[in-house]
Design a protein around this motif. Structure first.
Motif, PDB file in Angstrom:
ATOM      1  N   SER A  30      -0.656 -13.757  -2.273  1.00  0.00           N
ATOM      2  CA  SER A  30      -2.047 -13.342  -2.049  1.00  0.00           C
ATOM      3  C   SER A  30      -2.207 -11.826  -2.058  1.00  0.00           C
ATOM      4  O   SER A  30      -3.322 -11.319  -2.142  1.00  0.00           O
ATOM      5  CB  SER A  30      -2.590 -13.928  -0.745  1.00  0.00           C
ATOM      6  N   LEU A  31      -1.098 -11.084  -2.010  1.00  0.00           N
ATOM      7  CA  LEU A  31      -1.181  -9.624  -2.130  1.00  0.00           C
ATOM      8  C   LEU A  31      -1.787  -9.201  -3.464  1.00  0.00           C
ATOM      9  O   LEU A  31      -2.394  -8.139  -3.560  1.00  0.00           O
ATOM     10  CB  LEU A  31       0.208  -8.985  -1.982  1.00  0.00           C
ATOM     11  N   LYS A  32      -1.620 -10.039  -4.498  1.00  0.00           N
ATOM     12  CA  LYS A  32      -2.203  -9.711  -5.801  1.00  0.00           C
ATOM     13  C   LYS A  32      -3.705  -9.517  -5.704  1.00  0.00           C
ATOM     14  O   LYS A  32      -4.271  -8.708  -6.422  1.00  0.00           O
ATOM     15  CB  LYS A  32      -1.887 -10.801  -6.826  1.00  0.00           C
ATOM     16  N   HIS A  33      -4.347 -10.256  -4.809  1.00  0.00           N
ATOM     17  CA  HIS A  33      -5.799 -10.137  -4.637  1.00  0.00           C
ATOM     18  C   HIS A  33      -6.178  -8.798  -4.011  1.00  0.00           C
ATOM     19  O   HIS A  33      -7.279  -8.305  -4.230  1.00  0.00           O
ATOM     20  CB  HIS A  33      -6.349 -11.276  -3.775  1.00  0.00           C
ATOM     21  N   HIS A  34      -5.274  -8.213  -3.247  1.00  0.00           N
ATOM     22  CA  HIS A  34      -5.538  -6.928  -2.584  1.00  0.00           C
ATOM     23  C   HIS A  34      -5.063  -5.742  -3.424  1.00  0.00           C
ATOM     24  O   HIS A  34      -5.426  -4.603  -3.151  1.00  0.00           O
ATOM     25  CB  HIS A  34      -4.844  -6.884  -1.218  1.00  0.00           C
ATOM     26  N   ALA A  35      -4.253  -6.008  -4.429  1.00  0.00           N
ATOM     27  CA  ALA A  35      -3.648  -4.927  -5.212  1.00  0.00           C
ATOM     28  C   ALA A  35      -4.668  -3.986  -5.853  1.00  0.00           C
ATOM     29  O   ALA A  35      -4.474  -2.760  -5.802  1.00  0.00           O
ATOM     30  CB  ALA A  35      -2.696  -5.497  -6.264  1.00  0.00           C
ATOM     31  N   PRO A  36      -5.761  -4.466  -6.456  1.00  0.00           N
ATOM     32  CA  PRO A  36      -6.710  -3.520  -7.059  1.00  0.00           C
ATOM     33  C   PRO A  36      -7.311  -2.535  -6.046  1.00  0.00           C
ATOM     34  O   PRO A  36      -7.431  -1.340  -6.322  1.00  0.00           O
ATOM     35  CB  PRO A  36      -7.795  -4.422  -7.660  1.00  0.00           C
ATOM     36  N   GLU A  37      -7.653  -3.019  -4.871  1.00  0.00           N
ATOM     37  CA  GLU A  37      -8.198  -2.160  -3.819  1.00  0.00           C
ATOM     38  C   GLU A  37      -7.146  -1.130  -3.369  1.00  0.00           C
ATOM     39  O   GLU A  37      -7.432   0.055  -3.228  1.00  0.00           O
ATOM     40  CB  GLU A  37      -8.626  -3.035  -2.636  1.00  0.00           C
ATOM     41  N   LEU A  38      -5.924  -1.588  -3.187  1.00  0.00           N
ATOM     42  CA  LEU A  38      -4.839  -0.698  -2.770  1.00  0.00           C
ATOM     43  C   LEU A  38      -4.523   0.318  -3.862  1.00  0.00           C
ATOM     44  O   LEU A  38      -4.220   1.477  -3.579  1.00  0.00           O
ATOM     45  CB  LEU A  38      -3.589  -1.510  -2.424  1.00  0.00           C
ATOM     46  N   GLN A  54       0.257  -1.893 -15.715  1.00  0.00           N
ATOM     47  CA  GLN A  54       1.315  -1.009 -16.220  1.00  0.00           C
ATOM     48  C   GLN A  54       2.189  -0.519 -15.079  1.00  0.00           C
ATOM     49  O   GLN A  54       3.417  -0.461 -15.200  1.00  0.00           O
ATOM     50  CB  GLN A  54       0.714   0.191 -16.954  1.00  0.00           C
ATOM     51  N   VAL A  55       1.564  -0.154 -13.989  1.00  0.00           N
ATOM     52  CA  VAL A  55       2.298   0.389 -12.842  1.00  0.00           C
ATOM     53  C   VAL A  55       3.300  -0.633 -12.307  1.00  0.00           C
ATOM     54  O   VAL A  55       4.408  -0.273 -11.922  1.00  0.00           O
ATOM     55  CB  VAL A  55       1.317   0.855 -11.744  1.00  0.00           C
ATOM     56  N   ALA A  58      -4.387   4.381  -3.842  1.00  0.00           N
ATOM     57  CA  ALA A  58      -3.078   4.961  -4.158  1.00  0.00           C
ATOM     58  C   ALA A  58      -3.198   6.115  -5.143  1.00  0.00           C
ATOM     59  O   ALA A  58      -2.452   7.088  -5.063  1.00  0.00           O
ATOM     60  CB  ALA A  58      -2.143   3.890  -4.708  1.00  0.00           C
ATOM     61  N   TRP A  59      -4.117   6.018  -6.092  1.00  0.00           N
ATOM     62  CA  TRP A  59      -4.238   7.054  -7.119  1.00  0.00           C
ATOM     63  C   TRP A  59      -4.518   8.420  -6.497  1.00  0.00           C
ATOM     64  O   TRP A  59      -3.853   9.407  -6.827  1.00  0.00           O
ATOM     65  CB  TRP A  59      -5.314   6.699  -8.154  1.00  0.00           C
ATOM     66  N   GLN A  60      -5.474   8.501  -5.610  1.00  0.00           N
ATOM     67  CA  GLN A  60      -5.813   9.797  -5.008  1.00  0.00           C
ATOM     68  C   GLN A  60      -4.638  10.356  -4.203  1.00  0.00           C
ATOM     69  O   GLN A  60      -4.359  11.557  -4.260  1.00  0.00           O
ATOM     70  CB  GLN A  60      -7.073   9.681  -4.139  1.00  0.00           C
ATOM     71  N   GLN A  61      -3.945   9.502  -3.494  1.00  0.00           N
ATOM     72  CA  GLN A  61      -2.775   9.941  -2.730  1.00  0.00           C
ATOM     73  C   GLN A  61      -1.707  10.489  -3.668  1.00  0.00           C
ATOM     74  O   GLN A  61      -1.108  11.530  -3.411  1.00  0.00           O
ATOM     75  CB  GLN A  61      -2.195   8.786  -1.920  1.00  0.00           C
ATOM     76  N   SER A  62      -1.456   9.772  -4.735  1.00  0.00           N
ATOM     77  CA  SER A  62      -0.410  10.156  -5.682  1.00  0.00           C
ATOM     78  C   SER A  62      -0.751  11.456  -6.392  1.00  0.00           C
ATOM     79  O   SER A  62       0.114  12.301  -6.605  1.00  0.00           O
ATOM     80  CB  SER A  62      -0.219   9.067  -6.737  1.00  0.00           C
ATOM     81  N   ARG A  63      -1.993  11.583  -6.781  1.00  0.00           N
ATOM     82  CA  ARG A  63      -2.421  12.786  -7.494  1.00  0.00           C
ATOM     83  C   ARG A  63      -2.241  14.020  -6.609  1.00  0.00           C
ATOM     84  O   ARG A  63      -1.718  15.035  -7.047  1.00  0.00           O
ATOM     85  CB  ARG A  63      -3.883  12.638  -7.940  1.00  0.00           C
ATOM     86  N   ARG A  64      -2.666  13.910  -5.339  1.00  0.00           N
ATOM     87  CA  ARG A  64      -2.496  15.038  -4.410  1.00  0.00           C
ATOM     88  C   ARG A  64      -1.013  15.364  -4.221  1.00  0.00           C
ATOM     89  O   ARG A  64      -0.620  16.529  -4.233  1.00  0.00           O
ATOM     90  CB  ARG A  64      -3.138  14.713  -3.060  1.00  0.00           C
ATOM     91  N   GLN A  78       0.823  -1.202   0.000  1.00  0.00           N
ATOM     92  CA  GLN A  78       0.000   0.000   0.000  1.00  0.00           C
ATOM     93  C   GLN A  78       0.865   1.263   0.000  1.00  0.00           C
ATOM     94  O   GLN A  78       0.483   2.275  -0.572  1.00  0.00           O
ATOM     95  CB  GLN A  78      -0.924  -0.005   1.217  1.00  0.00           C
ATOM     96  N   SER A  79       2.020   1.222   0.594  1.00  0.00           N
ATOM     97  CA  SER A  79       2.895   2.398   0.608  1.00  0.00           C
ATOM     98  C   SER A  79       3.724   2.507  -0.667  1.00  0.00           C
ATOM     99  O   SER A  79       4.125   3.601  -1.063  1.00  0.00           O
ATOM    100  CB  SER A  79       3.799   2.392   1.837  1.00  0.00           C
ATOM    101  N   LEU A  80       3.982   1.390  -1.330  1.00  0.00           N
ATOM    102  CA  LEU A  80       4.782   1.415  -2.556  1.00  0.00           C
ATOM    103  C   LEU A  80       3.990   1.898  -3.766  1.00  0.00           C
ATOM    104  O   LEU A  80       4.518   2.634  -4.607  1.00  0.00           O
ATOM    105  CB  LEU A  80       5.363   0.029  -2.848  1.00  0.00           C
ATOM    106  N   LEU A  81       2.727   1.513  -3.864  1.00  0.00           N
ATOM    107  CA  LEU A  81       1.932   1.878  -5.042  1.00  0.00           C
ATOM    108  C   LEU A  81       1.808   3.400  -5.237  1.00  0.00           C
ATOM    109  O   LEU A  81       2.023   3.884  -6.353  1.00  0.00           O
ATOM    110  CB  LEU A  81       0.554   1.217  -4.986  1.00  0.00           C
ATOM    111  N   PRO A  82       1.499   4.179  -4.199  1.00  0.00           N
ATOM    112  CA  PRO A  82       1.436   5.627  -4.415  1.00  0.00           C
ATOM    113  C   PRO A  82       2.784   6.222  -4.825  1.00  0.00           C
ATOM    114  O   PRO A  82       2.838   7.169  -5.613  1.00  0.00           O
ATOM    115  CB  PRO A  82       0.986   6.197  -3.072  1.00  0.00           C
TER     116      PRO A  82
END
Length: 152
Positions: A96-104, A139-140, A108-114, A51-55
């Motif tokens: 199993s993190l792959k299953h949580h990746a879409p939610e995370l 892609q990310v 992440a998008w809103q955090q990154s955009r801000r 969750q911290s890496l994606l943003p």
């Protein structure tokens, strides 16, 4: 000293004690409640790490894709590579993190955009960022993907 007191006052000693009880199967003496809490926490930590890496990856992609500055692009690309490697290492260890990746990823998008808006504003760059993420999760995380504008 009880298991609970040891857990609260000397975590390292508690872990060693619990391991020593676990191996021979001395279930009755084990601090099951704290062990269960620790296992749950370990799972949450793996999720939080991704969750911290994606943003961070998204922020660097936005800088690379939308920044009018040319000089730091190599550094941003290097950082994207490093962050992707860290994310992939987490996924490799915990598939199993792959299953949580879409939610995370959605969070992440809103955090990154801000963060990107603030970064560009600090450098007095008039940049209009898209409302919706221009990158797919695949892609990310793809080690070969970089925005087309980065190749111009």
């Amino acid at each position: 000293m009880t298991n609970t007191a040891n857990y609260e006052t000397d975590f390292l000693s508690w872990t060693q004690e619990q391991s020593a009880l676990l191996r021979p199967g001395q279930w009755a003496q084990m601090d099951r409640e704290h062990i269960a809490e620790e296992l749950e926490d370990m799972g949450r930590e793996q999720k939080l790490a991704l969750q911290s890496l994606l943003p961070e990856i998204l922020l660097q992609l936005l800088k690379l894709d939308y920044s009018p500055a040319q000089a730091p692009q190599g550094r941003w690309a290097e950082e994207i590579i490093e962050l992707r490697d860290q994310a992939q290492a987490r996924i490799d260890v915990t598939p199993s993190l792959k299953h949580h990746a879409p939610e995370l990823f959605a969070k992440a998008w809103q955090q990154s955009r801000r963060a990107a808006e603030k970064t560009f504003a600090l450098h007095h760059a008039a940049v209009r960022l898209p409302e919706h993420c221009p990158y797919a999760l695949e892609q990310v995380l793809n080690p070969d993907f970089f925005p087309d504008s980065a190749c111009d």
